[in-house]
Design a protein around this motif. Structure first.
Motif, PDB file in Angstrom:
ATOM      1  N   TYR A 121      24.670 -11.209 -55.290  1.00  0.00           N
ATOM      2  CA  TYR A 121      25.961 -10.585 -55.019  1.00  0.00           C
ATOM      3  C   TYR A 121      26.543  -9.952 -56.291  1.00  0.00           C
ATOM      4  CZ  TYR A 121      30.914 -10.035 -54.163  1.00  0.00           C
ATOM      5  OH  TYR A 121      32.176  -9.513 -54.096  1.00  0.00           O
ATOM      6  N   LEU A 122      26.477 -10.687 -57.402  1.00  0.00           N
ATOM      7  CA  LEU A 122      26.979 -10.146 -58.663  1.00  0.00           C
ATOM      8  C   LEU A 122      26.232  -8.861 -59.018  1.00  0.00           C
ATOM      9  CD1 LEU A 122      27.318 -13.427 -60.811  1.00  0.00           C
ATOM     10  CD2 LEU A 122      29.121 -12.199 -59.591  1.00  0.00           C
ATOM     11  N   GLY A 123      24.920  -8.848 -58.750  1.00  0.00           N
ATOM     12  CA  GLY A 123      24.107  -7.660 -58.987  1.00  0.00           C
ATOM     13  C   GLY A 123      24.593  -6.473 -58.167  1.00  0.00           C
ATOM     14  N   VAL A 177      26.759 -12.265 -72.420  1.00  0.00           N
ATOM     15  CA  VAL A 177      26.073 -13.088 -71.424  1.00  0.00           C
ATOM     16  C   VAL A 177      27.109 -13.770 -70.541  1.00  0.00           C
ATOM     17  CG1 VAL A 177      24.435 -14.964 -71.050  1.00  0.00           C
ATOM     18  CG2 VAL A 177      24.229 -13.544 -73.078  1.00  0.00           C
ATOM     19  N   LEU A 178      26.905 -13.665 -69.237  1.00  0.00           N
ATOM     20  CA  LEU A 178      27.782 -14.351 -68.284  1.00  0.00           C
ATOM     21  C   LEU A 178      27.014 -15.544 -67.714  1.00  0.00           C
ATOM     22  CD1 LEU A 178      30.436 -14.411 -66.611  1.00  0.00           C
ATOM     23  CD2 LEU A 178      29.284 -12.975 -64.935  1.00  0.00           C
ATOM     24  N   GLY A 183      32.400 -17.748 -68.177  1.00  0.00           N
ATOM     25  CA  GLY A 183      31.416 -18.224 -67.216  1.00  0.00           C
ATOM     26  C   GLY A 183      32.015 -18.594 -65.876  1.00  0.00           C
ATOM     27  N   LEU A 184      31.127 -18.834 -64.920  1.00  0.00           N
ATOM     28  CA  LEU A 184      31.552 -19.140 -63.552  1.00  0.00           C
ATOM     29  C   LEU A 184      30.854 -20.403 -63.056  1.00  0.00           C
ATOM     30  CD1 LEU A 184      31.309 -15.505 -62.183  1.00  0.00           C
ATOM     31  CD2 LEU A 184      33.413 -16.883 -62.187  1.00  0.00           C
ATOM     32  N   TYR A 185      31.634 -21.277 -62.442  1.00  0.00           N
ATOM     33  CA  TYR A 185      31.082 -22.491 -61.838  1.00  0.00           C
ATOM     34  C   TYR A 185      31.514 -22.526 -60.384  1.00  0.00           C
ATOM     35  CZ  TYR A 185      30.028 -27.452 -61.096  1.00  0.00           C
ATOM     36  OH  TYR A 185      29.521 -28.642 -60.625  1.00  0.00           O
ATOM     37  N   LEU A 213      33.639 -10.731 -63.825  1.00  0.00           N
ATOM     38  CA  LEU A 213      32.839  -9.505 -63.755  1.00  0.00           C
ATOM     39  C   LEU A 213      33.513  -8.394 -64.545  1.00  0.00           C
ATOM     40  CD1 LEU A 213      31.496  -9.163 -60.098  1.00  0.00           C
ATOM     41  CD2 LEU A 213      30.152  -9.106 -62.214  1.00  0.00           C
ATOM     42  N   ASP A 214      34.831  -8.329 -64.404  1.00  0.00           N
ATOM     43  CA  ASP A 214      35.597  -7.312 -65.112  1.00  0.00           C
ATOM     44  C   ASP A 214      35.469  -7.491 -66.630  1.00  0.00           C
ATOM     45  OD1 ASP A 214      37.387  -5.118 -65.067  1.00  0.00           O
ATOM     46  OD2 ASP A 214      38.988  -6.479 -65.704  1.00  0.00           O
TER      47      ASP A 214
END
Lengths: 181, 180
Positions: B23-25, B103-104, B136-138, B165-166
């Protein structure tokens, strides 16, 4: 055998109650154990600045000596900024390098959110390891919601069971250290 | 050469974390980035098991990651850390492969109790490779729906995703500007 508990909170009762509960549980398992609670609210610990211990005030001296007199210890901290409190870290800064060699060092934490569960495992634990403390496999993380809002008693039976298991493991490990050949 | 590389550390066939990464892609492609997805599953298991850094697949992946303008690394939480397969792949990458690269880090876990695996396990690893980490995202498993078109069904988690993402896109742009 002497078990000393250290509560690293400067405000509120929860951490003190949590550490006190571990001490009480240990005493319940083995009534011969001498216990003492050091609540950092009761002492004026000076900021550690690399001086010899004698250069600091009496409270600082007394607390460090109490810690060194313990056979084993349990540390409690509230979670501030996803970390232990500065007050507790400052106390650690006064201790000599191998302060906890041959001592079991247990951990409890109180926090607002379970998101900080790993603070004990990754942060406080690594500091205790630096001092050569032996860390039990069990630790106890208590959400603030698990305390009675009026009395600050721990309401959740499962938490009390975890506290009992921690105390039991600490005693077993410390007996193992003291009775080895 | 792809601008963004998305690396999945999930060995599982039907993976939640991979679904999020896909989805992020898509979101990045909508922003005119070219995106390449890489998974640990693309590398022959034997190469990972025996640390074969001469494996053609590993060399190709290292090239793609090394030349990316931004990298997203995702993994499920396994035993309060990243997956072992992801680490096995990273172990045979060059040590400064993420130098100057935003890096995310992304992790999915069964409960909130392992949120800090992001801070204590995954981010230090990426920092060691000289990556420039974002917050980062959790995600908790319960915040995700694998079968949905947009898998992040929890609203707060979705908003955090948009924000990260932004930041990621802006940071990729900035690193580019300073490199030229």
């Amino acid at each position: 055998m002497k078990l000393v508990g250290v509560s690293g909170a400067l405000a509120g009762d929860k951490t003190s109650v949590a550490v006190g509960s571990v001490l009480a549980a240990a005493r319940h398992i083995d009534p011969r154990i001498e216990i003492e609670l050091i609540d950092l609210r009761d002492y004026e610990i000076e900021f550690a600045a690399g001086l010899p211990l004698a250069a600091y005030n009496e409270d600082t001296w007394n607390v460090v000596k109490k810690i060194q007199s313990a056979d084993f210890l349990v540390f409690g901290t509230p979670i501030y900024q996803a970390s232990l409190t500065g007050a507790l870290k400052n106390l650690f800064d006064h201790l000599p390098e191998h302060a906890f060699r041959n001592k079991v060092t247990g951990m409890v934490a109180t926090g607002l959110t379970e998101k900080h569960f790993l603070v004990l495992e990754y942060h406080l634990g690594s500091i205790l390891s630096y001092f050569k403390g032996l860390i039990p496999t069990d630790n106890v993380f208590i959400l603030n919601d698990n305390f009675d809002p009026e009395t600050d008693e721990i309401m959740d039976k499962r938490i009390m069971e975890r506290i009992r298991k921690l105390a039991e493991e600490m005693i077993q490990l410390q007996n193992g250290i003291l009775n080895r050949d | 050469m792809s601008e963004i590389v998305i690396l999945s550390g999930s060995p599982s066939e039907n993976s939640r974390s991979e679904k999020v990464l896909r989805y992020l892609g898509e979101r990045l492609e909508q922003q005119q980035f070219s995106v390449t997805h890489i998974s640990v599953k693309d590398v022959p298991a034997e190469d990972l098991m025996f640390g074969n850094f001469k494996s053609p697949d590993v060399i190709r992946i290292a090239e793609q990651v090394g030349q990316a303008k931004g990298v997203i690394v995702g993994t499920p939480v396994y035993k309060a850390a990243y997956s072992g397969v992801l680490k096995a792949l990273i172990d045979i990458m060059p040590q400064d492969i993420l130098e100057d690269t935003p890096v995310l880090p992304v992790m999915t876990g069964g409960s909130m109790s392992h949120l800090l695996a992001l801070e204590y396990a995954l981010k230090p690893l990426l920092a060691t490779l000289k990556g420039v980490n974002l917050k980062g995202l959790y995600y908790m498993d319960s915040q995700l729906d694998k079968s949905a078109e947009q898998p992040i069904v929890d609203e707060d988690a979705f908003l955090r995703t948009e924000k990260q993402l932004d930041y990621f896109i802006r940071k990729v742009g900035r690193e580019q500007a300073t490199r030229v």
